[in-house]
Design an enzyme around this catalytic site. Structure first.
Site, PDB file in Angstrom:
ATOM      1  N   PRO A  95       0.837  -1.193   0.000  1.00  0.00           N
ATOM      2  CA  PRO A  95       0.000   0.000   0.000  1.00  0.00           C
ATOM      3  C   PRO A  95       0.875   1.247   0.000  1.00  0.00           C
ATOM      4  O   PRO A  95       1.807   1.353   0.807  1.00  0.00           O
ATOM      5  CB  PRO A  95      -0.781  -0.112   1.321  1.00  0.00           C
ATOM      6  CG  PRO A  95      -0.024  -1.058   2.178  1.00  0.00           C
ATOM      7  CD  PRO A  95       0.834  -1.900   1.294  1.00  0.00           C
ATOM      8  N   ALA A 147       0.354   5.376  -0.066  1.00  0.00           N
ATOM      9  CA  ALA A 147      -0.541   6.532  -0.119  1.00  0.00           C
ATOM     10  C   ALA A 147      -0.107   7.464  -1.251  1.00  0.00           C
ATOM     11  O   ALA A 147       1.079   7.723  -1.432  1.00  0.00           O
ATOM     12  CB  ALA A 147      -0.499   7.268   1.223  1.00  0.00           C
ATOM     13  N   CYS A 161       2.296   3.247  10.106  1.00  0.00           N
ATOM     14  CA  CYS A 161       2.494   4.519   9.403  1.00  0.00           C
ATOM     15  C   CYS A 161       3.203   5.535  10.306  1.00  0.00           C
ATOM     16  O   CYS A 161       2.753   5.796  11.428  1.00  0.00           O
ATOM     17  CB  CYS A 161       1.160   5.090   8.955  1.00  0.00           C
ATOM     18  SG  CYS A 161       1.365   6.661   8.121  1.00  0.00           S
ATOM     19  N   ASN A 212       9.087  -7.095   4.335  1.00  0.00           N
ATOM     20  CA  ASN A 212       9.028  -5.835   3.583  1.00  0.00           C
ATOM     21  C   ASN A 212      10.143  -4.894   4.035  1.00  0.00           C
ATOM     22  O   ASN A 212      10.458  -4.822   5.212  1.00  0.00           O
ATOM     23  CB  ASN A 212       7.640  -5.189   3.809  1.00  0.00           C
ATOM     24  CG  ASN A 212       7.527  -3.777   3.271  1.00  0.00           C
ATOM     25  OD1 ASN A 212       7.295  -2.841   4.028  1.00  0.00           O
ATOM     26  ND2 ASN A 212       7.693  -3.606   1.985  1.00  0.00           N
ATOM     27  N   GLY A 213      10.700  -4.203   3.055  1.00  0.00           N
ATOM     28  CA  GLY A 213      11.703  -3.180   3.335  1.00  0.00           C
ATOM     29  C   GLY A 213      12.932  -3.334   2.492  1.00  0.00           C
ATOM     30  O   GLY A 213      13.669  -4.311   2.610  1.00  0.00           O
ATOM     31  N   ASP A 214      13.104  -2.374   1.567  1.00  0.00           N
ATOM     32  CA  ASP A 214      14.340  -2.258   0.776  1.00  0.00           C
ATOM     33  C   ASP A 214      14.533  -3.336  -0.288  1.00  0.00           C
ATOM     34  O   ASP A 214      15.677  -3.596  -0.670  1.00  0.00           O
ATOM     35  CB  ASP A 214      15.569  -2.226   1.691  1.00  0.00           C
ATOM     36  CG  ASP A 214      15.618  -0.978   2.543  1.00  0.00           C
ATOM     37  OD1 ASP A 214      14.839  -0.053   2.272  1.00  0.00           O
ATOM     38  OD2 ASP A 214      16.432  -0.929   3.480  1.00  0.00           O
ATOM     39  N   GLY A 274       7.388  -1.974  -2.209  1.00  0.00           N
ATOM     40  CA  GLY A 274       6.780  -0.646  -2.190  1.00  0.00           C
ATOM     41  C   GLY A 274       7.408   0.299  -3.190  1.00  0.00           C
ATOM     42  O   GLY A 274       7.038   0.336  -4.362  1.00  0.00           O
ATOM     43  N   ARG A 275       8.420   1.030  -2.739  1.00  0.00           N
ATOM     44  CA  ARG A 275       8.958   2.120  -3.552  1.00  0.00           C
ATOM     45  C   ARG A 275       9.467   1.676  -4.916  1.00  0.00           C
ATOM     46  O   ARG A 275       9.353   2.419  -5.891  1.00  0.00           O
ATOM     47  CB  ARG A 275      10.067   2.847  -2.772  1.00  0.00           C
ATOM     48  CG  ARG A 275       9.508   3.682  -1.620  1.00  0.00           C
ATOM     49  CD  ARG A 275      10.570   4.072  -0.643  1.00  0.00           C
ATOM     50  NE  ARG A 275      11.126   2.902   0.049  1.00  0.00           N
ATOM     51  CZ  ARG A 275      12.166   2.924   0.852  1.00  0.00           C
ATOM     52  NH1 ARG A 275      12.791   4.070   1.070  1.00  0.00           N
ATOM     53  NH2 ARG A 275      12.593   1.823   1.447  1.00  0.00           N
TER      54      ARG A 275
HETATM   55  C1  LIG Z   1       4.890   7.312  -0.643  1.00  0.00           C
HETATM   56  C2  LIG Z   1       4.649   6.192   0.320  1.00  0.00           C
HETATM   57  C3  LIG Z   1       3.368   5.955   0.779  1.00  0.00           C
HETATM   58  C4  LIG Z   1       3.120   4.896   1.671  1.00  0.00           C
HETATM   59  N1  LIG Z   1       1.847   4.659   2.086  1.00  0.00           N
HETATM   60  C5  LIG Z   1       1.586   3.593   2.895  1.00  0.00           C
HETATM   61  C6  LIG Z   1       0.252   3.266   3.272  1.00  0.00           C
HETATM   62  O1  LIG Z   1      -0.723   3.923   2.893  1.00  0.00           O
HETATM   63  N2  LIG Z   1       0.094   2.194   4.096  1.00  0.00           N
HETATM   64  C7  LIG Z   1       1.135   1.441   4.547  1.00  0.00           C
HETATM   65  O2  LIG Z   1       0.948   0.458   5.272  1.00  0.00           O
HETATM   66  N3  LIG Z   1       2.399   1.719   4.184  1.00  0.00           N
HETATM   67  C8  LIG Z   1       2.640   2.762   3.367  1.00  0.00           C
HETATM   68  N4  LIG Z   1       3.924   3.018   2.969  1.00  0.00           N
HETATM   69  C9  LIG Z   1       4.996   2.073   3.362  1.00  0.00           C
HETATM   70  C10 LIG Z   1       5.171   1.011   2.292  1.00  0.00           C
HETATM   71  O3  LIG Z   1       4.012   0.220   2.134  1.00  0.00           O
HETATM   72  C11 LIG Z   1       6.355   0.079   2.631  1.00  0.00           C
HETATM   73  O4  LIG Z   1       6.102  -0.539   3.864  1.00  0.00           O
HETATM   74  C12 LIG Z   1       7.661   0.836   2.718  1.00  0.00           C
HETATM   75  O5  LIG Z   1       7.811   1.721   1.621  1.00  0.00           O
HETATM   76  C13 LIG Z   1       8.869  -0.129   2.760  1.00  0.00           C
HETATM   77  O6  LIG Z   1       8.908  -0.934   1.606  1.00  0.00           O
HETATM   78  P1  LIG Z   1       9.886  -0.600   0.353  1.00  0.00           P
HETATM   79  O7  LIG Z   1      11.284  -0.520   0.895  1.00  0.00           O
HETATM   80  O8  LIG Z   1       9.699  -1.735  -0.600  1.00  0.00           O
HETATM   81  O9  LIG Z   1       9.441   0.728  -0.210  1.00  0.00           O
HETATM   82  C14 LIG Z   1       4.193   4.073   2.121  1.00  0.00           C
HETATM   83  C15 LIG Z   1       5.489   4.337   1.667  1.00  0.00           C
HETATM   84  C16 LIG Z   1       5.730   5.367   0.771  1.00  0.00           C
HETATM   85  C17 LIG Z   1       7.132   5.611   0.289  1.00  0.00           C
END
Ligand SMILES: Cc1cc2nc3c(=O)[nH]c(=O)nc-3n(C[C@H](O)[C@H](O)[C@H](O)COP(=O)(O)O)c2cc1C
Length: 324
Positions: free
Chosen positions: A16, A18, A101, A202-204, A226-227
């Site tokens: 997810p 936002a 969050c 999850n993460g990175d 995510g990102r």
């Molecule tokens: C722009 C942005 C919006 C996010 N919005 C949410 C959200 O609405 N709900 C949530 O649980 N995590 C949210 N996250 C966290 C991501 O879901 C994820 O846990 C986090 O980015 C780490 O994963 P990644 O390293 O693959 O990006 C958001 C992260 C980013 C960068």
């Protein structure tokens, strides 16, 4: 992988996000091979007040499924009612609780990661949401804790499992870490060892190699990206292929990236109307053309598009010989 009564064919989930996790984003993720998608976090208070903007964020169609609707809130009663409304009126494949969050607007009202400071409240929120959700499986998405000094993910794991949560996603950072430093994947391994419900790491994860490494190092059941999806929905195809065969598919061609750009733009226009949709689309266009020969001439043109045809015409001219 099974999450409660939900059967997932694959194990690479789209996080997810936002501001990003709208219908076009989710359609593209599923098309590229994501195991499931999520809405962005949605306010339980907005849902119980039946705010139209909030309810609009919860709508989805078949081509975005499997989908989880993610709720946030600090009041167990509101979470229960919101889960009930969500289950009855929207029928997502699962309901996820945001317990991670770090955004000020959310934690100031004791939502998101702030709940992790109070394990009693965490438990109440989880139980209330499960009550409201009825038959729909409930999952939680957490960070390791509020800060690194007092991690709570193992306690929350136990509470969640006892309460009947169907899976836990762990973004392996504390709230105070925000997005800084490296995610602490060892925490995912520890959580996996300590609960018997599925754990989603999850993460990175930025590359297919990272995905494989997270699964191997932590033993988690699934991973969430995510990102790295934001500018590259093809990442699901790459990761799935790498996990299945150890090989990467051919990188997308320019024509495939143009195709993606046009499909995305079409979906954005359908969802948000031409003016807003195309405005939102501009940043994706500049991301998708990264690496194209002659990109410096293409970028300023695409960052001004006002109609769907503008995009088609710019790419036609480009492919027609003005690449360099
Ligand atoms: C722009 C942005 C919006 C996010 N919005 C949410 C959200 O609405 N709900 C949530 O649980 N995590 C949210 N996250 C966290 C991501 O879901 C994820 O846990 C986090 O980015 C780490 O994963 P990644 O390293 O693959 O990006 C958001 C992260 C980013 C960068």
């Amino acid at each position: 992988m099974r999450i409660g009564n939900l059967n997932l064919e694959k194990n690479v989930l789209c996080a997810p996000l936002a501001g990003f996790s709208n219908r076009p984003f989710r359609v593209l993720a599923i098309k590229a091979g994501a195991a499931m998608t999520f809405t962005e976090m949605i306010s339980s208070e907005g849902i119980i007040r039946l705010q139209s903007k909030t309810l609009a964020m919860m709508e989805f169609k078949k081509d975005e499924q499997p989908i989880g609707i993610q709720l946030f809130g600090a009041n167990p009663e509101s979470m229960e009612k919101a889960a009930e409304i969500t289950a009855k009126n929207f029928k997502p494949d699962l309901i996820d609780i945001n317990l991670g969050c770090p955004v000020k607007k959310v934690v100031r009202k004791n939502g998101g990661a702030a709940i992790l400071k109070d394990l009693k409240l965490t438990e109440q929120i989880i139980k209330a949401t499960i009550n409201g959700a009825g038959e729909i499986p409930v999952t939680i998405k957490i960070r390791t804790g509020w800060n690194d000094q007092s991690p709570v993910f193992l306690d929350v794991g136990r509470i969640a499992e006892d309460a009947g949560v169907s899976a836990i996603t762990l973004h392996a950072r504390s709230k105070v870490k925000g997005f800084s430093g490296q995610a602490h994947w060892e925490s995912i391994r520890e959580l996996k060892k300590s609960v018997s419900i599925p754990v989603i790491g999850n993460g990175d994860i930025k590359t297919p190699e990272d995905a494989m490494r997270m699964l191997n190092e932590t033993g988690c059941d699934a991973i969430m990206i995510g990102r790295a999806v934001m500018n590259n929905p093809f990442i699901f195809k790459d990761i799935n292929s790498f996990l299945e065969s150890g090989k990467l598919p051919e990188p997308p061609t320019i024509e495939e990236k143009i195709d993606l750009s046009l499909t995305h733009a079409k979906l954005m226009i359908e969802e948000f109307g031409p003016e807003r949709g195309l405005k939102m689309m501009r940043r994706y266009l500049t991301w998708y053309i990264k690496g194209f020969p002659g990109v410096s001439k293409l970028r300023p043109l695409l960052s001004k598009v006002e109609t769907y045809d503008d995009i088609g015409n710019i790419f036609d001219d480009y492919l027609g010989g003005t690449k360099t």
